[in-house]
Design an enzyme around this catalytic site. Structure first.
Site, PDB file in Angstrom:
ATOM      1  N   ASP A  13     -47.619  12.245  23.543  1.00 29.95           N
ATOM      2  CA  ASP A  13     -47.148  13.630  23.569  1.00 29.95           C
ATOM      3  C   ASP A  13     -46.156  13.774  24.720  1.00 29.95           C
ATOM      4  O   ASP A  13     -46.075  12.909  25.597  1.00 29.95           O
ATOM      5  CB  ASP A  13     -48.356  14.569  23.792  1.00 29.95           C
ATOM      6  CG  ASP A  13     -47.949  16.027  23.916  1.00 29.95           C
ATOM      7  OD1 ASP A  13     -47.191  16.509  23.054  1.00 29.95           O
ATOM      8  OD2 ASP A  13     -48.359  16.698  24.888  1.00 29.95           O
ATOM      9  N   SER A  14     -45.458  14.897  24.742  1.00 30.32           N
ATOM     10  CA  SER A  14     -44.540  15.176  25.841  1.00 30.32           C
ATOM     11  C   SER A  14     -45.285  15.435  27.148  1.00 30.32           C
ATOM     12  O   SER A  14     -44.683  15.413  28.215  1.00 30.32           O
ATOM     13  CB  SER A  14     -43.690  16.395  25.481  1.00 30.32           C
ATOM     14  OG  SER A  14     -44.546  17.485  25.166  1.00 30.32           O
ATOM     15  N   GLY A  46     -39.792  20.701  23.985  1.00 27.16           N
ATOM     16  CA  GLY A  46     -39.548  21.732  22.962  1.00 27.16           C
ATOM     17  C   GLY A  46     -38.249  22.502  23.086  1.00 27.16           C
ATOM     18  O   GLY A  46     -37.882  23.257  22.194  1.00 27.16           O
ATOM     19  N   CYS A  76     -47.419  15.237  19.370  1.00 34.22           N
ATOM     20  CA  CYS A  76     -46.472  16.285  19.761  1.00 34.22           C
ATOM     21  C   CYS A  76     -45.674  16.733  18.535  1.00 34.22           C
ATOM     22  O   CYS A  76     -45.002  15.926  17.890  1.00 34.22           O
ATOM     23  CB  CYS A  76     -45.521  15.718  20.812  1.00 34.22           C
ATOM     24  SG  CYS A  76     -44.251  16.857  21.340  1.00 34.22           S
ATOM     25  N   THR A  78     -43.009  18.546  18.457  1.00 29.79           N
ATOM     26  CA  THR A  78     -41.567  18.447  18.675  1.00 29.79           C
ATOM     27  C   THR A  78     -41.087  17.010  18.434  1.00 29.79           C
ATOM     28  O   THR A  78     -40.053  16.788  17.798  1.00 29.79           O
ATOM     29  CB  THR A  78     -41.226  18.906  20.114  1.00 29.79           C
ATOM     30  OG1 THR A  78     -41.747  20.232  20.297  1.00 29.79           O
ATOM     31  CG2 THR A  78     -39.748  18.921  20.346  1.00 29.79           C
ATOM     32  N   GLU A 156     -50.365  26.746  29.728  1.00 27.29           N
ATOM     33  CA  GLU A 156     -50.531  25.831  30.868  1.00 27.29           C
ATOM     34  C   GLU A 156     -50.987  26.591  32.114  1.00 27.29           C
ATOM     35  O   GLU A 156     -51.667  26.040  32.982  1.00 27.29           O
ATOM     36  CB  GLU A 156     -49.235  25.053  31.125  1.00 27.29           C
ATOM     37  CG  GLU A 156     -48.922  24.143  29.963  1.00 27.29           C
ATOM     38  CD  GLU A 156     -48.167  22.874  30.331  1.00 27.29           C
ATOM     39  OE1 GLU A 156     -47.752  22.737  31.486  1.00 27.29           O
ATOM     40  OE2 GLU A 156     -48.002  22.023  29.434  1.00 27.29           O
ATOM     41  N   CYS A 188     -47.761  23.618  17.397  1.00 25.51           N
ATOM     42  CA  CYS A 188     -47.502  23.155  18.759  1.00 25.51           C
ATOM     43  C   CYS A 188     -48.849  22.791  19.367  1.00 25.51           C
ATOM     44  O   CYS A 188     -49.849  23.482  19.144  1.00 25.51           O
ATOM     45  CB  CYS A 188     -46.825  24.268  19.561  1.00 25.51           C
ATOM     46  SG  CYS A 188     -46.667  23.893  21.320  1.00 25.51           S
ATOM     47  N   THR A 189     -48.832  21.705  20.138  1.00 25.81           N
ATOM     48  CA  THR A 189     -50.079  21.197  20.730  1.00 25.81           C
ATOM     49  C   THR A 189     -50.867  22.241  21.519  1.00 25.81           C
ATOM     50  O   THR A 189     -52.085  22.154  21.612  1.00 25.81           O
ATOM     51  CB  THR A 189     -49.731  20.063  21.711  1.00 25.81           C
ATOM     52  OG1 THR A 189     -48.644  20.497  22.543  1.00 25.81           O
ATOM     53  CG2 THR A 189     -49.359  18.803  20.976  1.00 25.81           C
ATOM     54  N   HIS A 190     -50.155  23.201  22.101  1.00 24.20           N
ATOM     55  CA  HIS A 190     -50.808  24.136  23.023  1.00 24.20           C
ATOM     56  C   HIS A 190     -51.519  25.293  22.306  1.00 24.20           C
ATOM     57  O   HIS A 190     -52.377  25.943  22.881  1.00 24.20           O
ATOM     58  CB  HIS A 190     -49.774  24.719  23.982  1.00 24.20           C
ATOM     59  CG  HIS A 190     -49.280  23.741  25.002  1.00 24.20           C
ATOM     60  ND1 HIS A 190     -48.710  22.538  24.654  1.00 24.20           N
ATOM     61  CD2 HIS A 190     -49.284  23.784  26.358  1.00 24.20           C
ATOM     62  CE1 HIS A 190     -48.367  21.896  25.763  1.00 24.20           C
ATOM     63  NE2 HIS A 190     -48.706  22.625  26.798  1.00 24.20           N
TER      64      HIS A 190
HETATM   65  N1  DGL Z   1     -46.074  19.080  22.839  1.00 20.92           N
HETATM   66  C1  DGL Z   1     -45.053  20.047  22.469  1.00 20.92           C
HETATM   67  C2  DGL Z   1     -45.216  20.379  20.969  1.00 20.92           C
HETATM   68  O1  DGL Z   1     -46.261  20.209  20.385  1.00 20.92           O
HETATM   69  C3  DGL Z   1     -45.127  21.306  23.317  1.00 20.92           C
HETATM   70  C4  DGL Z   1     -44.719  21.089  24.754  1.00 20.92           C
HETATM   71  C5  DGL Z   1     -43.255  20.720  24.907  1.00 20.92           C
HETATM   72  O2  DGL Z   1     -42.374  21.575  24.652  1.00 20.92           O
HETATM   73  O3  DGL Z   1     -42.983  19.582  25.264  1.00 20.92           O
HETATM   74  O4  DGL Z   1     -44.272  20.808  20.367  1.00 20.92           O
END
Ligand code: DGL
Length: 269
Positions: A13-14, A46, A76, A78, A156, A188-190
């Site tokens: 992931d990012s 993102g 991720c 993105t 976050e 999105c992961t969050h």
């Molecule tokens: N992990 C990214 C996603 O799921 C979100 C965080 C980012 O923008 O890097 O799109």
């Protein structure tokens, strides 16, 4: 059981968000070893361009392939949206799973009227990734996508039940609620961490959490490739990050729902 069964699953992931997918994998596949890479030095992805994300992704994939993984899970959204095809090219015959393919499938299975809402980062929405993945399976489905760039920093910050987050969510959901979407993909992961708040703000819409469906797809792919680890009661979990681990550890425990150990810093590029 052979050596290939005990090789780890590589998840990336990012940053910290992919731990929502790791959490789902730990629950669905409790005997699997996992190696995770979070690009915490370069997050967020993102809001970045395709070329930059492809470049970073290639470095992460090289690192995980060097760790002898048996499958890759793109946690991720993105990365999956703009670089999924490149990851598959590098992986050859190895199973590659991603949150968008799994989320699209789950959305179609859930929606009754095939009016599906998607919330995601700006890059994922601009790449039209969920719409393409859903249309590949059902060209008549209607997709309404909404970029929600403010939600990643709010999650976050830990503001999961905060008035500022509630108002932000309300604003982002307005166009989706005005339409007749019956299903909302958390692209999105969050966003899985915002489920309680989203349920309050959109009580009549079914939420699709792509972390859970990705874990299920991973279990199926490993079984099909005869790669399931069935005899490993004390699995090994290793976490690599590209910046110092302190913030990853603090925030990560919220995403993972348990304590985080074995975190190592690993600079790429
Ligand atoms: N992990 C990214 C996603 O799921 C979100 C965080 C980012 O923008 O890097 O799109």
């Amino acid at each position: 059981m052979t050596a290939s069964h005990s090789r780890p699953i590589g998840v990336f992931d990012s940053g910290v968000g992919g731990l929502t997918v790791v959490r789902a994998l730990m629950e669905r596949l409790p005997m699997e070893n996992i190696v995770y890479f979070g690009d915490t030095a370069r997050v967020p992805y993102g809001v970045k361009s395709r070329a930059t994300i492809e470049h970073f992704t290639a470095q992460i994939v090289d690192f995980l392939l060097g760790n002898e993984v048996k499958a890759l899970v793109i946690a991720c959204n993105t990365i999956a949206a703009v670089a999924g095809h490149k990851v598959r090219q590098s992986a050859g015959n190895m199973p590659v799973l991603d949150v968008i393919a799994a989320g699209a499938q789950a959305a179609l299975a859930t929606s009754r009227n095939h009016n599906i809402g998607v919330i995601a980062t700006s890059t994922t929405v601009n790449a039209n990734a969920y719409a393409r993945a859903i249309h590949a399976q059902n060209p008549t489905a209607r997709i309404l996508s909404q970029a929600c760039p403010l939600l990643v920093p709010l999650v976050e910050e830990g503001w999961l039940d905060h008035e500022v987050t509630r108002l932000t969510v309300r604003e982002y959901l307005k166009p989706l609620l005005a339409d007749s979407v019956d299903t909302l993909v958390l692209g999105c992961t969050h966003y899985p961490l915002l489920k309680p708040l989203l349920k309050q703000e959109a009580p009549n819409i079914t939420l699709v959490d792509s972390a859970i469906t990705t874990a299920e797809a991973t279990a199926q792919a490993l079984a099909a490739a005869d790669l399931l680890n069935t005899n490993n009661p004390a699995p090994d979990y290793r976490f690599y990050v590209s910046d110092i681990p302190l913030r990853f550890q603090t925030i990560g425990e919220r995403f993972l729902g348990r304590s985080l150990e074995q975190i190592e810093m690993m600079g790429l590029g």
